[in-house]
Design a protein around this motif. Structure first.
Motif, PDB file in Angstrom:
ATOM      1  N   MET A   1       0.828  -1.198   0.000  1.00  0.00           N
ATOM      2  CA  MET A   1       0.000   0.000   0.000  1.00  0.00           C
ATOM      3  C   MET A   1       0.863   1.248   0.000  1.00  0.00           C
ATOM      4  N   THR A   2       0.422   2.262  -0.758  1.00  0.00           N
ATOM      5  CA  THR A   2       1.128   3.543  -0.749  1.00  0.00           C
ATOM      6  C   THR A   2       0.597   4.458   0.339  1.00  0.00           C
ATOM      7  N   ALA A   3      -0.681   4.300   0.713  1.00  0.00           N
ATOM      8  CA  ALA A   3      -1.259   5.105   1.785  1.00  0.00           C
ATOM      9  C   ALA A   3      -0.961   4.457   3.136  1.00  0.00           C
ATOM     10  N   HIS A   4      -0.902   5.289   4.177  1.00  0.00           N
ATOM     11  CA  HIS A   4      -0.675   4.775   5.521  1.00  0.00           C
ATOM     12  C   HIS A   4      -1.898   3.975   5.973  1.00  0.00           C
ATOM     13  N   GLU A   5      -1.650   2.879   6.693  1.00  0.00           N
ATOM     14  CA  GLU A   5      -2.738   2.064   7.227  1.00  0.00           C
ATOM     15  C   GLU A   5      -3.128   2.598   8.589  1.00  0.00           C
ATOM     16  N   ILE A   6      -4.367   3.018   8.727  1.00  0.00           N
ATOM     17  CA  ILE A   6      -4.819   3.616   9.986  1.00  0.00           C
ATOM     18  C   ILE A   6      -6.019   2.838  10.523  1.00  0.00           C
ATOM     19  N   ASP A   7      -6.122   2.824  11.851  1.00  0.00           N
ATOM     20  CA  ASP A   7      -7.289   2.258  12.526  1.00  0.00           C
ATOM     21  C   ASP A   7      -8.181   3.415  12.982  1.00  0.00           C
ATOM     22  N   TYR A   8      -9.470   3.138  13.119  1.00  0.00           N
ATOM     23  CA  TYR A   8     -10.396   4.232  13.445  1.00  0.00           C
ATOM     24  C   TYR A   8     -11.597   3.704  14.215  1.00  0.00           C
ATOM     25  N   HIS A   9     -12.326   4.649  14.819  1.00  0.00           N
ATOM     26  CA  HIS A   9     -13.610   4.345  15.450  1.00  0.00           C
ATOM     27  C   HIS A   9     -14.477   5.597  15.351  1.00  0.00           C
ATOM     28  N   ILE A  10     -15.735   5.411  14.936  1.00  0.00           N
ATOM     29  CA  ILE A  10     -16.671   6.529  14.795  1.00  0.00           C
ATOM     30  C   ILE A  10     -17.598   6.544  16.012  1.00  0.00           C
ATOM     31  N   TYR A  11     -17.691   7.709  16.682  1.00  0.00           N
ATOM     32  CA  TYR A  11     -18.500   7.858  17.889  1.00  0.00           C
ATOM     33  C   TYR A  11     -19.687   8.780  17.626  1.00  0.00           C
ATOM     34  N   GLY A  12     -20.754   8.557  18.397  1.00  0.00           N
ATOM     35  CA  GLY A  12     -21.897   9.461  18.353  1.00  0.00           C
ATOM     36  C   GLY A  12     -22.979   9.003  17.401  1.00  0.00           C
ATOM     37  N   GLU A  13     -24.098   9.747  17.439  1.00  0.00           N
ATOM     38  CA  GLU A  13     -25.232   9.456  16.585  1.00  0.00           C
ATOM     39  C   GLU A  13     -25.521  10.627  15.650  1.00  0.00           C
ATOM     40  N   GLU A  14     -26.080  11.729  16.190  1.00  0.00           N
ATOM     41  CA  GLU A  14     -26.428  12.875  15.346  1.00  0.00           C
ATOM     42  C   GLU A  14     -25.226  13.758  15.032  1.00  0.00           C
ATOM     43  N   MET A  15     -24.358  13.966  16.015  1.00  0.00           N
ATOM     44  CA  MET A  15     -23.152  14.784  15.820  1.00  0.00           C
ATOM     45  C   MET A  15     -21.943  13.882  16.015  1.00  0.00           C
ATOM     46  N   GLN A  16     -21.478  13.266  14.973  1.00  0.00           N
ATOM     47  CA  GLN A  16     -20.438  12.250  15.087  1.00  0.00           C
ATOM     48  C   GLN A  16     -19.034  12.843  15.000  1.00  0.00           C
ATOM     49  N   TYR A  17     -18.082  12.074  15.513  1.00  0.00           N
ATOM     50  CA  TYR A  17     -16.665  12.357  15.268  1.00  0.00           C
ATOM     51  C   TYR A  17     -15.946  11.036  15.055  1.00  0.00           C
ATOM     52  N   VAL A  18     -14.838  11.091  14.329  1.00  0.00           N
ATOM     53  CA  VAL A  18     -14.060   9.892  14.048  1.00  0.00           C
ATOM     54  C   VAL A  18     -12.726   9.996  14.776  1.00  0.00           C
ATOM     55  N   GLU A  19     -12.360   8.941  15.478  1.00  0.00           N
ATOM     56  CA  GLU A  19     -11.096   8.866  16.202  1.00  0.00           C
ATOM     57  C   GLU A  19     -10.138   7.984  15.405  1.00  0.00           C
ATOM     58  N   ILE A  20      -8.990   8.553  15.023  1.00  0.00           N
ATOM     59  CA  ILE A  20      -7.984   7.846  14.231  1.00  0.00           C
ATOM     60  C   ILE A  20      -6.843   7.426  15.141  1.00  0.00           C
ATOM     61  N   GLU A  21      -6.481   6.138  15.094  1.00  0.00           N
ATOM     62  CA  GLU A  21      -5.344   5.638  15.866  1.00  0.00           C
ATOM     63  C   GLU A  21      -4.136   5.531  14.943  1.00  0.00           C
ATOM     64  N   LEU A  22      -3.062   6.222  15.311  1.00  0.00           N
ATOM     65  CA  LEU A  22      -1.853   6.274  14.492  1.00  0.00           C
ATOM     66  C   LEU A  22      -0.720   5.496  15.152  1.00  0.00           C
ATOM     67  N   ASP A  23      -0.091   4.635  14.387  1.00  0.00           N
ATOM     68  CA  ASP A  23       1.154   4.014  14.821  1.00  0.00           C
ATOM     69  C   ASP A  23       2.278   5.038  14.700  1.00  0.00           C
ATOM     70  N   PRO A  24       3.456   4.762  15.273  1.00  0.00           N
ATOM     71  CA  PRO A  24       4.574   5.698  15.144  1.00  0.00           C
ATOM     72  C   PRO A  24       4.858   6.049  13.685  1.00  0.00           C
ATOM     73  N   GLN A  25       5.002   7.338  13.396  1.00  0.00           N
ATOM     74  CA  GLN A  25       5.303   7.904  12.084  1.00  0.00           C
ATOM     75  C   GLN A  25       4.131   7.840  11.088  1.00  0.00           C
ATOM     76  N   GLU A  26       2.991   7.339  11.493  1.00  0.00           N
ATOM     77  CA  GLU A  26       1.824   7.376  10.618  1.00  0.00           C
ATOM     78  C   GLU A  26       1.228   8.775  10.599  1.00  0.00           C
ATOM     79  N   VAL A  27       0.582   9.108   9.462  1.00  0.00           N
ATOM     80  CA  VAL A  27       0.065  10.460   9.249  1.00  0.00           C
ATOM     81  C   VAL A  27      -1.363  10.382   8.725  1.00  0.00           C
ATOM     82  N   VAL A  28      -2.197  11.281   9.187  1.00  0.00           N
ATOM     83  CA  VAL A  28      -3.532  11.468   8.639  1.00  0.00           C
ATOM     84  C   VAL A  28      -3.662  12.927   8.203  1.00  0.00           C
ATOM     85  N   ILE A  29      -4.344  13.163   7.072  1.00  0.00           N
ATOM     86  CA  ILE A  29      -4.560  14.521   6.587  1.00  0.00           C
ATOM     87  C   ILE A  29      -6.027  14.880   6.780  1.00  0.00           C
ATOM     88  N   ALA A  30      -6.303  16.173   6.996  1.00  0.00           N
ATOM     89  CA  ALA A  30      -7.680  16.593   7.267  1.00  0.00           C
ATOM     90  C   ALA A  30      -7.911  18.000   6.760  1.00  0.00           C
TER      91      ALA A  30
END
Length: 266
Positions: free
Chosen positions: A1-30
């Motif tokens: 894979m060329t993209a970083h492999e990330i783990d996640y969990h989505i919380y909430g019902e009407e007003m949601q947020y997503v929590e991204i778990e990063l390993d060392p040196q992993e990056v997420v863009i937003a």
């Protein structure tokens, strides 16, 4: 894979947020403005475009940033890197009531097309670009112009929708007719076009606009019940006008309510 492999969990019902778990040196863009919270050890950095053109030097970065300008987005995005030795978490929130959709691009042949303001965040290496329409009708009457947003790569991406989310899996040749603003996104094999509603009464008195989108399978389509543009229009229509009050549900009762509240304006 060329993209970083990330783990996640989505919380909430009407007003949601997503929590991204990063390993060392992993990056997420937003997208700018979507950040909610993060653990200590994560470095936040503003970057040109989506960061996928870094291998091409400054020109590559400039090209990816330029594509974002065409979709009405900022030149810059924000990258979050885990500089710690252990796992760390960063969270991003939906900007208005609705649902966050996790898009695994490896299951969608590496490409997903969406409304230009629905992208929330993605693993680094995922490209966020533009999708030009080749059909004049779609460009003139589609509500999003000739341009939609495309997300490409082999990693995870997250888009958000307004209200309740519907996921439709269209069979070959199956057609779904949708209000243009209610489309969140669809897979690359879906054929998207604009159709005139027709009829004088429908056009003049229908109140639903003159055009709707036709989506033809095969493919997967995500539909939102409350587009942000519709929500904004309702808020503006009900907002107090200069020198007066906002629209009331009933003129007599509305005026009486204002009087009882100590507001003597009618």
């Amino acid at each position: 894979m060329t993209a970083h492999e990330i783990d996640y969990h989505i919380y909430g019902e009407e007003m949601q947020y997503v929590e991204i778990e990063l390993d060392p040196q992993e990056v997420v863009i937003a997208e700018a403005g979507s950040f909610m919270m993060m653990d200590n050890g994560i470095k936040m950095e503003t970057i040109f475009g989506d960061g996928s053109g870094e291998q091409q030097g400054f020109l590559g970065k400039l090209m990816t940033a330029g594509k974002r300008v065409l979709t009405g987005e900022s030149l810059f995005m924000t990258a979050y890197m885990n500089q710690d030795a252990g796992k760390r978490k960063v969270s991003f929130a939906s900007p208005y009531p609705g649902k966050i959709v996790a898009i695994d691009l490896t299951k969608y042949q590496g490409k997903f097309i969406c409304q230009k303001d629905s992208f929330l965040c993605a693993a680094k290496g995922v490209s966020v670009g533009i999708e030009f329409s080749r059909k004049i009708g779609r460009g003139l009457f589609g509500g999003e112009g000739f341009i939609m947003q495309k997300i490409e790569g082999d990693g995870m991406a997250f888009v958000h929708s307004g209200g309740t989310l519907a996921r439709k899996e269209l069979q070959p040749g199956e057609v779904l007719k949708v209000d243009t603003g209610c489309i969140v996104g669809f897979t690359k094999d879906v054929d998207y076009d604009i159709e005139f509603i027709g009829g004088i009464k429908n056009s003049v008195f229908g109140g639903e606009g003159l055009f709707y989108a036709t989506l033809r399978g095969p493919g997967i389509v995500y539909i939102q019940s409350l587009p942000f543009s519709r929500l904004a229009d309702r808020i503006i229509a009900s907002a107090p006008k200069a020198g007066g009050s906002g629209r009331e549900e009933g003129s007599l009762l509305g005026g009486l309510g204002n009087l009882l509240d100590g507001d003597n304006r009618f």
